[in-house]
Design a protein around this motif. Structure first.
Motif, short mmCIF file in Angstrom:
data_model
loop_
_atom_site.label_atom_id
_atom_site.label_comp_id
_atom_site.label_asym_id
_atom_site.label_seq_id
_atom_site.Cartn_x
_atom_site.Cartn_y
_atom_site.Cartn_z
N PHE A 280 0.85 -1.19 0.00
CA PHE A 280 0.00 0.00 0.00
C PHE A 280 0.89 1.24 0.00
CE2 PHE A 280 -2.58 -3.22 2.20
CZ PHE A 280 -3.69 -3.23 1.36
N ILE B 292 0.03 5.13 0.08
CA ILE B 292 -1.22 5.84 0.35
C ILE B 292 -1.00 7.34 0.36
CG2 ILE B 292 -3.13 6.06 2.02
CD1 ILE B 292 -1.86 3.30 3.15
N SER C 10 -2.32 11.08 1.29
CA SER C 10 -3.20 11.70 2.29
C SER C 10 -2.88 13.18 2.37
CB SER C 10 -3.00 11.05 3.66
OG SER C 10 -1.68 11.24 4.12
N ARG D 230 -2.16 5.48 -4.15
CA ARG D 230 -3.63 5.43 -4.13
C ARG D 230 -4.11 6.18 -2.90
NH1 ARG D 230 -4.31 -0.81 -3.60
NH2 ARG D 230 -6.53 -0.33 -3.71
N ASP D 231 -5.36 6.66 -2.97
CA ASP D 231 -5.90 7.30 -1.79
C ASP D 231 -6.63 6.26 -0.94
OD1 ASP D 231 -8.39 6.90 -3.01
OD2 ASP D 231 -8.55 8.98 -3.68
N LEU D 232 -6.94 6.65 0.30
CA LEU D 232 -7.54 5.71 1.25
C LEU D 232 -8.89 5.19 0.78
CD1 LEU D 232 -7.35 4.19 3.90
CD2 LEU D 232 -8.24 6.21 5.06
N ILE E 207 -8.31 2.37 -1.55
CA ILE E 207 -7.81 1.18 -0.84
C ILE E 207 -8.94 0.48 -0.10
CG2 ILE E 207 -6.36 0.46 1.12
CD1 ILE E 207 -4.33 2.57 0.11
#
Length: 479
Positions: A93, A95, A97, A455-457, A460
């Motif tokens: 992952f 991520i 943010s 990727r954004d949360l 995910i």
């Protein structure tokens, strides 16, 4: 006609490369064959600032997300995330943010550590074993006794030489010992030429079957410094028995400053500065970490010319207040045991009150300077430099790490600051520990980071990762 056996599939999450039958797990119990696909058996752990209580398991990885969390509420840890092995691929992952408007990236991965160990701090004055002595688990060598620190004995366990450099049983026992300690389980250890211990992070040690309760308030000299004024006028002489530095109040500088008169006492030991004595006894399980059960053994003949007299009172006490004795010199200047006056009992109790509870502390220590860095960036040395300068913040399961200076990424983390069960293993043998790298997005791209894997949360939460799994939310800071 016989039916064909269910097809096994190969797991590539670690160097063992298990073939796993449907419905079964690999050797590490961390990955399983679920209807022909490899899944992660442990849930991905997310820490929530907003969640007040409970740790629900929530469907994840394509099954729909109903946790009602926002990116501001949640930090994704590497616990349950999966590994990068064979390391050329991006971390499980990566991520994006925006905490408080800052454009950040957090890379999470479960790292496989052959180069790892634990440092164990055991709060006790008791003699556990000679410095450098071998520490064993199940009869196999797993580490050694290292230098003692203030009021604590220290063990260094694990390391690549025990994990991979010895026999198979040595490697297996080393790995299982490290795993248990990191996951806060109790482990029995024996020390060559010393004690048998039960060690558990956050719990009191058990030494030769006896639970420890207090670590010392200080060495004998420090105890004199703290409490000399409170003894003045209540007793003529005080000796604080300690394996390292035994203190004598009438000779000590603290006593001199407050005008304590000489008593003619003589101590058997190596005199250091006034009122401070080394090596009054061999180390052991007795008073103040010595072998003494009778503290009078360390006294020589009293000297009348230097202040000794019949009726002189003497308090001898250990550095934890657990052992004490009160004596009066008779006509031959021989100390005779006498009941402790109530006026002095409070001072003995005060020593005990000022002792910290005896605990075991376990610090996981690993070298993250290897190939796992390729899962973060295509130019691994840039990640090392970024961590060393503090541009990239390294955490383990959401817990703050101490980064050692010098080459590589060598870090330590207190295992009690991670959620339970955060560590795993692979039977190479090696431990698996969660790592999270957080840094500004621009800096991540400048390191040569895997831009296409960011990727954004919400994405995910909708789609999960390479290995399907569940997810678990824990309150931030939950033990």
């Amino acid at each position: 006609m016989t039916s064909a056996a269910p097809e096994k599939i190969r797991c590539d999450a670690c160097p063992v490369m298990c073939y796993i039958a449907p419905g079964q797990t690999g050797a590490c119990d961390r990955y399983a064959n679920d209807s022909g696909r490899i899944v992660r058996t442990d849930p991905l752990v997310m820490l929530s600032q907003a969640l007040a209580s409970g740790t629900p398991v929530i469907p994840f990885a394509g099954a729909g997300w109903d946790g009602a969390l926002t990116p501001a509420d949640t930090t994704v840890t590497a616990i349950g995330a999966g590994t990068t092995y064979p390391d050329f691929k991006p971390a499980p992952f990566i991520i994006a943010s925006r905490p408080e408007g800052a454009d950040m990236v957090t890379v999470v991965t479960e790292a496989i550590f052959s180069y790892c160990g634990v440092k164990v701090k055991i709060d006790t004055d008791r003699f556990l074993g000679p410095e450098g002595a071998t520490v064993r688990a199940g009869g196999e060598p797993v580490g050694h006794v290292t230098t003692a620190e203030y009021g604590s004995q220290m063990l260094s366990l694990g390391g690549v030489h025990h994990l991979t450099g010895g026999s198979k049983p040595e490697g297996r026992l080393t790995c299982s010992t490290l795993l248990a300690l990191c996951n806060r389980e109790a482990v029995e250890l024996t020390i060559d030429g010393g004690s048998t211990l039960i060690v558990q992070a956050g719990r009191a040690p058990i030494v030769d079957g006896k639970p420890e309760h207090r670590m010392r308030v200080g060495c004998g000299s420090a105890t004199i410094g703290m409490f000399a004024a409170q003894w003045q006028g209540l007793v003529d002489e005080v000796v604080v028995v300690d394996d390292h530095i035994t203190g004598v109040v009438s000779e000590h500088q603290a006593g001199k400053v407050i005008g304590w008169p000489p008593t003619g006492i003589r101590i058997k030991g190596h005199r250091s500065t006034p009122g401070r004595y080394f090596r009054v006894s061999d180390p052991g399980l007795g008073w103040g970490g010595t072998r003494l059960t009778d503290p009078l053994e360390i006294l020589g003949p009293w000297e009348a010319k230097k202040g000794a007299r019949p009726g002189l009172s003497l308090l001898m006490v250990s550095t934890t207040g657990e052992d004490w004795g009160f004596y009066i010199l008779d006509d031959s200047l021989t100390p005779q045991p006498t009941p402790l006056p109530e006026a002095l009992r409070a001072s003995v109790d005060l020593i005990a009150e000022n002792c910290e509870p005896s605990l075991c502390t376990v610090l996981f220590m690993g070298g993250a300077g290897g190939s796992l860095r390729a899962g973060v960036t295509r130019n691994p040395v840039r990640l090392t430099r970024s961590v060393q300068t503090g541009e990239t913040v390294l955490t383990s399961g959401g817990a703050e790490c101490y980064i050692w200076p010098g080459g590589g990424i060598t870090f330590m983390v207190d295992v009690t600051r991670l959620p339970p069960g955060a560590f795993g293993y692979v039977p190479t043998p090696a431990l698996v520990a969660p790592l999270e790298f957080t840094l500004p997005r621009d800096a991540y791209l400048a390191l040569g980071g895997h831009a296409g894997a960011i990727r954004d949360l919400p994405d995910i939460l909708r789609k999960g990762g390479e290995y399907p799994t569940a997810a678990r939310i824990r309150p931030r800071g939950e033990a």
